[in-house]
Structure formats: structure tokens, C-alpha cells
Design an enzyme around this catalytic site. Structure first.
Site, PDB file in Angstrom:
ATOM      1  N   ASP A 161       2.227  11.850   0.547  1.00  0.00           N
ATOM      2  CA  ASP A 161       1.013  11.476   1.274  1.00  0.00           C
ATOM      3  C   ASP A 161       1.033  12.190   2.622  1.00  0.00           C
ATOM      4  O   ASP A 161       2.108  12.395   3.208  1.00  0.00           O
ATOM      5  CB  ASP A 161       0.972   9.960   1.461  1.00  0.00           C
ATOM      6  N   ASP A 214      -1.504   3.825  -0.421  1.00  0.00           N
ATOM      7  CA  ASP A 214      -0.555   4.444  -1.343  1.00  0.00           C
ATOM      8  C   ASP A 214       0.106   3.422  -2.258  1.00  0.00           C
ATOM      9  O   ASP A 214       0.859   3.792  -3.148  1.00  0.00           O
ATOM     10  CB  ASP A 214       0.556   5.170  -0.562  1.00  0.00           C
TER      11      ASP A 214
END
Length: 816
Positions: A526, A711
């Protein structure tokens, strides 16, 4: 420090003192150890970083609790201490009957109890301090704090006040968040206690039996040897009928499924060894094996208990939302006062709530009044703030940045968009197939062969040399091939690896996660908070030639009067550069701020304006103009972490192909990918949480590294998920591992450590298999009697133990 008191006098400028300058003195807070801003530094006495720390320190001194500081220094800390929060709520909702019905439970002896997550707990001194609460808070009977989970259980009489206890928590620097336990967790806790009792009982019995066995092996004979053997038998009974019960249960379940698990030969060895020992004890001839059998049970129970607790390190997923959303909201009232604090659980659709600057939005709803900016990085991964106003929809998990918002509730709890993500996490955890580790795969065949061989040995021995010889050979076969070393090989190595990693700030949920970490072949990163710092800042500053200083002074003068995220980022950047010199800030006339358009004003008779650049720029760009002429362009966004490029290169060199999976816009993601050398086909931008989860599920052995709640679903769906420093509690509970250190570098350390631990597992399995093959062959030929087999059995376990401990040396090098 004469430079600190310097002044600049000039046209259109006003002089300011030391307080306008950024902090530079490295003075530690006397309470929490954080850096103290120089305007708070005191030469003659202790300095504190904030009012909260100063207040807490005063409370500790007035109550004679300064032992907290010395205990903290001696004991070390699991987490870094944080500045103490100021008391900003009454906690009156804790005593509301409806709330008590949901969160309080009967503690027995005429008391109620409530559990709290104590934010800020970091060391043994915190435990000592909070458990002294009953000494100075009337009505509190006891406080029990678990340091690992930061969960405190407060007990009060039925007429007592949980609110007063919570306020005292807060005054001492620990913000309390009530949490609800589940029936499953209570059952789990009871099972843990039962298992720990079995371990302790088996260990105590083993120690005493060993002492008696040493006397017999050392030469005691006749009536003394017989007495010691009978005493050993009596002490062995609790191990046989209580300590070893879990092995009987697991073996019976396996046999009912028509399978032969590793517990079947363990139970067979215990049963045959105990029966033969008792028969020899009655006859007064032959050997007894109570010492070896009790040691076997103790070692196996201890290893399984350690692994069980390691796998229970995170709280159950049903608590995810309590750690993500605030537990308390301010609901609008018809009568005065205008707002009341209530629990999130009591909120209803249609209620009006107030959300202040810097607070998270707790619900999905519609803004009814106010204009502000929201940080949506937690939910969507976007680093740029988004403007919102009346009539617009806002979601739980975002953070209000500027001004007070009044919001009408549409959904709360698991009914929110964020709640749906959490449900997806729980579903993903349920779908995740269990890892069948290497030990089980080997033991599936080994166990069946060992049992068949023992039967064959008995038949051959009975036919050729009589049933007594056949029984001795079969007993030796069962004992020497009892898979104690095989049973210890994997869990012991895993326990050592997980323990070593935790001491380096790497928390791994269990052995299956460690195995998957070692076999991952790609890594999805990420962007926000993982590759970047997660903080909005100035990336590039370009000014017209000869007008650099003018641009800096004008930008600082305008943005210092705004609370917009862009303004704060520019002020931080210029202050860090030391602009303006000696702290002179220009005086602004006719200052105006228009939401979404920028700021303007007159400085020294010149009209300056800071506005957002035309669409099309990568990320956020603002333009500074003087009298209509552009004199500077400022690019802002999320800043790349130091050392990120080198870390990504090391990941690639280790065999992990890096890729970016982000919810941010294409421009910022492409900029980061280019800086890290990640190709465009490995870069995914504007990925929603749902899209992230879908993409990662399509990768067979991908490692997902993330930082925010956006996430969480991807972390749960991945082959193996790792939450990095700065991520929300929800990420830790969705992921398989958590890294307490920032940056991408620790990810490689974690993978390397996992690979080293799997090498130790394979080495342990080789040791145990070689031992069993050689020992079984010797027993088959009659070269090993039951007594010698009983001596060899714990030696095999000791070999595995030494191998596992030796493996920590290579892990230590990997974790540096």
C-alpha cells in the site's frame, strides 16, 4: 541563545518572539519522554510536553505514586509512552442502565465488572499504577490489567460508579475505551486456565518422579528401590489421568474419523508404557518408565500451550469496530445542554451528532450544518483532504480536519460502509484454508508404519522367543518410536521464532502465518503510510528567480492565518527551513479565505493570493501570485519514506516481486512508483477496499503489506497479510503479522526470519526422523530394551530443543 531573541523590522512586517519559532531544543518530557517545545522548557524545574503530562505528574506526586517512574525505568517498555490526554469527557454514559446492561457483568461476591481497553499502557509500571486505583478512588474494589492486550477489568459494587473509575484512568494519562467480551472468549480463557493447570501439575509431578528415579538409577535396591518405584507410580497417576487427557481426547477424535493422528502413537506409548510399568511394579521385576512418560507428557503439553497462547495474541474479530470507531458520541438534545455524551451502541438513525476538528467520524450520515475537510486515507487511501458541506454524505472511518460538523445519522456500527468491510474481514478469515504443516504430512505415514511395526514385532518375538520377549521388544519399539521429537519439531521451532520476532517488534499470529511468510513469492505494498509517511507535506517548491524570499514570506503570512491542511503543510515546511529569518511574520490586511478556492490578502500594499492550480496537475498544486503575476508553484502530497527505494530493491533481490496497490489517485501513485522503480503494470491506483481484496485474492502466494483500515479486507484475503507501523488496530486484527517499526525494511527482515525458522523446522524433522528410523530398527532387531528406549526418548526431544535454540542465532542476524 541570542539568535532566538533577534528581531527584524521592515515595511509591512511585525516582530514576534521565541514562541513563533519551531522547537529545536532536545529536552525530554519529565513524564512521557517526548520532546518538549522550547517555549515550554523550564530551566529551574521539570519540563513537560503538554498540560496533560504536567497534570498527571502532579497527581502522581501528590498521591505518593512517584514509584511509577523508577519502576518504568527498571522494567522497560513494550510500547513507546505517549503524551497524557487532557480530561475532555465526563464518562457519565458508563453509569447509564442501558449501557451497563450491554457492557457490565456479574463479578460475583456482590460486585459488577466492566472491561476497558486502556489506551497508553506500555509497561509494567502502568500495571502497577492502575491496579492501585482502589486505594484512592472510593467504591472501586479492584482493577486487573493485562499488559499484553492493554485490557483492564474494573470491579465496583452495584451502587458504584464506573464513570469515576474511568475519569481517574484519564487523569492518570490512560484514555479508557469500554469493550464487550464474548462467550467464546470466556470459554477460551477457561480452557487456557485448565491447560495451564495441566502443564503445572505435570511439571511438578515430573520433577518429583525424576528425583526418585535418580535414586534408583544411582544404586538404590531392594526395599528402597521398590518403595521409590511405588512412590513414582502414585505421583504419576495425576499425570496419567489428568495431565494427558488432551492427548486421549484428540486420539479418540482421530480414530472416530478413521484417521491416525500424531496423538494416537503418543497415547499408545503412554498406555503400553504405563501398563508394562505397573505390571513390573506388581511382579517386582523389570523396569518402570514413569519418569520418561511423565516427562513426555509435560514437554508436549508445554509446547502446545505456548503455541496456543501465541495464536491467541490478538483480540477476537468481533471487537474490531470498538477499536476503529469512537465508543462515545455527542448527540444533540432538545433541552440544555445542547449535546450529551452517549455510547455508540445507543445511537439511532435520525439522531443528530456533533463531530469536532481532529475527531473521527463515527457513523455514515448526511452533513446538516458546517463546512470542513475530511481525511479519507483510512477508508479510501486518498492522501489529499476532501471538502464537505451541508447535504453531503460522510462515512465512518474518515477524520474531520477543520471545523465542527453536525451530521444526521443514517447508519452506525456494522451497518456502515466500514462495518461492511469488517464483516468481509471476518468472512475472509473464515474462508482461509488451514495450513497443513510439514509435521502432519510426515506423521500421517510415519504413525501408521510405527503402529504396524510394533504389532509385527510383538508377533515375531512371541513366536520366536516367547510372549515376554515379544512384549519387551514391542514395548521398546513403541517407546523408541513414540513421536515426541516429531511432535516437538515444528511447534518448538515456531515458538522460538515467534518469541524472537516479538522481541524485535514483529508480532506474528501463529505458526501457519510463519510458514506462509516463508513461501511468499510477491509483495503488494500500500502507498499511504507504507511507502510514504502518510503525512500531507510539501514535495516541491519552485519560485521565480530573485523572488524566492518574497514568496516564502508571503506564503507563510497568508497560510499562518488558515487551518486548512494545505496551509498547515506549507507553514510546517517553511518553519523547518527557518523562513522567515528570525521569525518575522508579515502583517496581512484584507485577509480572506474561501473554502475550496484559497486565501488572499494585502502585504506591504501588494495583493497576494494562494489558490489551487488548474485541474490536471499530479496531486495537489497551489499557485502563489503577487499582483496577478505568478511568483511560486508549490506541489503537495504524501512524502516518500526515507530508505524506501533501497528497501524495495532488497525485496526484489530476495525473490519477492514488488507491486503497489493503493486507493490514491493515479498521479501520486505513479510518482511513487517511478521513484521506487516499480513498472506501470505492477501499479494499481484508485483501488477501493473491495477492489483491493479482489485483486489480492487472485494472487496465489502474494504478501500484502498495508497500513490503514482500507487495507484490512485485503490483508485478510491475502495469502499472508502484514500490517505496518502506524496502522489502525483493525489492520493488526485482520493481518497475520504486525510490524511496530516504520518503513518497508522490516518487511524483508520478517520474511527472512520466517525462512530461517522453516530451515530450523526441516532440520528438526530430519533429526527426529533419523532418530526414529535408527531407534526403530534397533528395537526391531532386539538390540534395544525398554529401559534403554526410555532413556533415548527424552534425548531425542532434547536434540530438537537444542536445534531450535541454536536456530535463534541465524534469526538474530536476520532481525538486526
Amino acid at each position: 541563545m541570542p539568535a532566538l531573541d533577534a528581531r527584524i523590522q521592515g515595511p509591512g512586517f511585525m516582530s514576534v518572539g521565541v514562541s513563533a519559532l519551531p522547537p529545536v531544543l532536545q529536552v525530554a518530557c519529565a513524564h512521557c519522554g517526548s520532546r518538549v517545545a522550547r517555549e515550554r522548557v523550564r530551566a529551574a524545574r521539570d519540563s513537560f510536553c503538554c498540560e496533560g503530562c504536567e497534570a498527571v505528574s502532579g497527581i502522581l506526586r501528590s498521591r505518593g505514586l512517584t514509584g511509577y517512574y523508577s519502576l518504568r525505568e527498571r522494567g522497560g517498555s513494550l510500547r513507546r509512552p505517549a503524551p497524557a490526554p487532557q480530561l475532555d469527557r465526563s464518562y457519565a454514559y458508563l453509569d447509564d442502565p442501558a449501557f451497563r446492561k450491554l457492557y457490565a457483568s456479574d463479578a460475583g461476591e456482590g460486585a459488577l465488572q466492566m472491561a476497558f481497553f486502556a489506551e497508553g499502557v506500555h509497561c509494567a509500571a502502568c500495571v502497577w499504577l492502575l491496579e492501585k486505583l482502589p486505594e484512592f478512588v472510593p467504591g472501586v474494589r479492584s482493577v486487573s490489567l493485562d499488559l499484553g492486550s492493554s485490557t483492564a477489568v474494573v470491579r465496583v459494587p452495584p451502587s458504584g460508579s464506573f464513570a469515576e473509575a474511568a475519569r481517574e484512568f484519564h487523569r492518570l494519562g490512560y484514555r479508557p475505551h469500554p469493550v464487550r467480551g464474548t462467550e467464546q472468549e470466556e470459554l477460551q480463557a477457561r480452557e487456557n486456565r485448565r491447560m495451564l493447570i495441566r502443564v503445572g501439575l505435570s511439571g511438578a509431578c515430573t520433577g518429583n518422579i525424576m528425583l526418585l528415579a535418580f535414586a534408583v538409577y544411582g544404586g538404590a535396591d531392594g526395599s528402597w528401590a521398590r518403595l521409590f518405584n511405588w512412590l513414582s507410580f502414585v505421583i504419576f497417576l495425576p499425570v496419567l489421568f489428568h495431565g494427558a487427557v488432551p492427548f486421549y481426547q484428540e486420539a479418540w477424535r482421530a480414530l472416530r474419523r478413521r484417521q491416525i493422528s500424531i496423538d494416537v502413537p503418543i497415547v499408545l506409548g503412554i498406555a503400553v508404557g504405563a501398563a508394562a510399568s505397573f505390571a513390573n511394579l506388581l511382579s517386582g521385576s523389570g523396569h518402570v518408565y514413569f519418569d520418561s512418560l511423565s516427562a513426555l507428557v509435560f514437554l508436549l503439553l508445554s509446547s502446545r500451550y505456548v503455541m496456543r497462547r501465541a495464536q491467541q495474541g490478538a483480540l477476537h474479530s468481533t471487537k474490531l469496530l470498538h477499536f476503529l470507531a469512537p465508543s462515545v458520541v455527542r448527540r444533540k438534545r432538545v433541552q440544555a445542554p445542547p449535546y450529551e455524551e452517549i455510547s455508540m451502541d445507543l445511537l439511532q438513525p435520525g439522531d443528530l451528532i456533533e463531530v469536532r476538528p481532529s475527531e473521527p467520524v463515527p457513523i455514515d450520515g448526511i452533513v446538516t450544518s458546517g463546512r470542513s475537510h475530511l481525511n479519507r486515507a483510512l477508508l479510501t487511501g486518498e492522501s489529499d483532504p476532501v471538502a464537505v458541506g451541508a447535504g453531503e454524505t460522510v462515512f465512518a472511518g474518515t477524520v474531520n480536519l477543520d471545523s465542527v460538523l453536525e451530521i444526521r445519522v443514517q447508519a452506525s456500527g456494522y451497518a456502515t460502509r466500514l462495518g461492511a468491510i469488517l464483516r468481509a474481514i471476518e468472512t475472509g478469515q473464515g474462508r482461509k484454508a488451514p495450513i497443513v504443516n510439514l509435521t502432519d504430512r510426515i506423521s500421517r505415514y510415519f504413525v501408521a508404519v510405527a503402529v504396524a511395526l510394533a504389532g509385527a514385532v510383538f508377533a515375531w518375538g512371541a513366536w520366536s522367543s516367547g510372549w515376554q520377549e515379544g512384549l519387551n521388544r514391542a514395548l521398546a519399539m513403541v517407546i523408541v518410536t513414540c513421536p515426541c521429537a516429531l511432535a516437538l519439531a515444528t511447534p518448538l521451532a515456531m515458538s522460538v521464532a515467534i518469541g524472537r520476532a516479538s522481541r524485535q517488534g514483529m508480532l506474528i499470529k501463529g505458526a501457519d502465518a510463519l510458514e506462509r511468510l516463508a513461501s511468499a513469492d510477491s509483495v503488494y505494498l500500500d502507498k499511504t503510510g507504507t511507502l510514504t509517511s502518510g503525512e500531507f507535506g510539501v514535495l516541491e517548491w519552485s519560485a521565480a528567480a530573485g523572488r524566492e524570499r518574497e514568496a516564502e514570506r508571503a506564503a507563510l503570512a497568508l497560510e499562518a492565518r488558515s487551518n486548512h491542511p494545505v496551509a498547515r503543510a506549507i507553514v510546517r515546511h517553511l518553519s523547518a527551513k527557518g523562513a522567515p529569518e528570525a521569525g518575522a511574520i508579515a502583517e496581512v490586511h484584507d485577509f480572506q479565505e474561501r473554502l475550496g478556492r484559497g486565501v488572499s490578502g494585502r502585504i506591504g500594499g501588494v495583493a497576494y493570493e494562494l489558490r489551487q492550480a488548474e485541474p490536471g496537475a499530479s496531486g495537489t498544486e497551489v499557485v502563489l501570485s503577487a499582483g496577478g503575476e505568478t511568483i511560486a508553484r508549490i506541489a503537495l502530497g504524501d512524502q516518500l519514506r526515507e530508505g524506501a527505494r533501497e528497501a524495495v530493491e532488497r525485496l526484489r533481490a530476495s525473490g519477492l516481486e514488488p507491486a503497489i496497490l493503493s486507493g490514491d489517485a493515479e498521479g501520486p501513485v505513479a510518482r511513487v512508483a517511478a521513484a521506487l522503480g516499480i513498472p506501470a503494470d505492477k501499479t494499481h491506483a484508485r483501488a477501493t477496499p473491495e477492489r483491493k481484496s479482489e485483486l489480492i485474492r487472485g494472487e496465489a502466494r502474494a504478501l500484502m503489506v498495508g497500513d490503514g483500515a482500507n487495507d484490512a479486507a485485503a490483508l485478510s484475503s491475502a495469502y499472508v497479510g502484514v500490517a505496518v507501523h502506524g496502522g489502525m488496530e483493525v489492520s493488526l486484527r485482520a493481518a497475520d503479522a504486525y510490524l511496530a517499526r516504520p518503513g518497508v525494511g522490516p518487511v524483508l527482515e520478517l520474511v527472512t526470519a520466517a525462512r530461517e525458522s522453516m530451515k530450523v523446522v526441516r532440520r528438526n524433522l530430519a533429526f527426529s526422523l533419523v532418530y526414529n528410523v535408527i531407534g526403530g530398527g534397533a528395537a526391531l532387531l532386539g538390540w534395544v530394551d525398554p529401559l534403554f528406549a526410555a532413556v533415548l526418548m527424552p534425548l531425542s526431544a532434547l536434540t530438537v530443543f537444542v536445534s531450535s535454540i541454536a536456530g535463534t542465532r541465524t534469526m538474530r542476524r536476520a532481525l538486526r
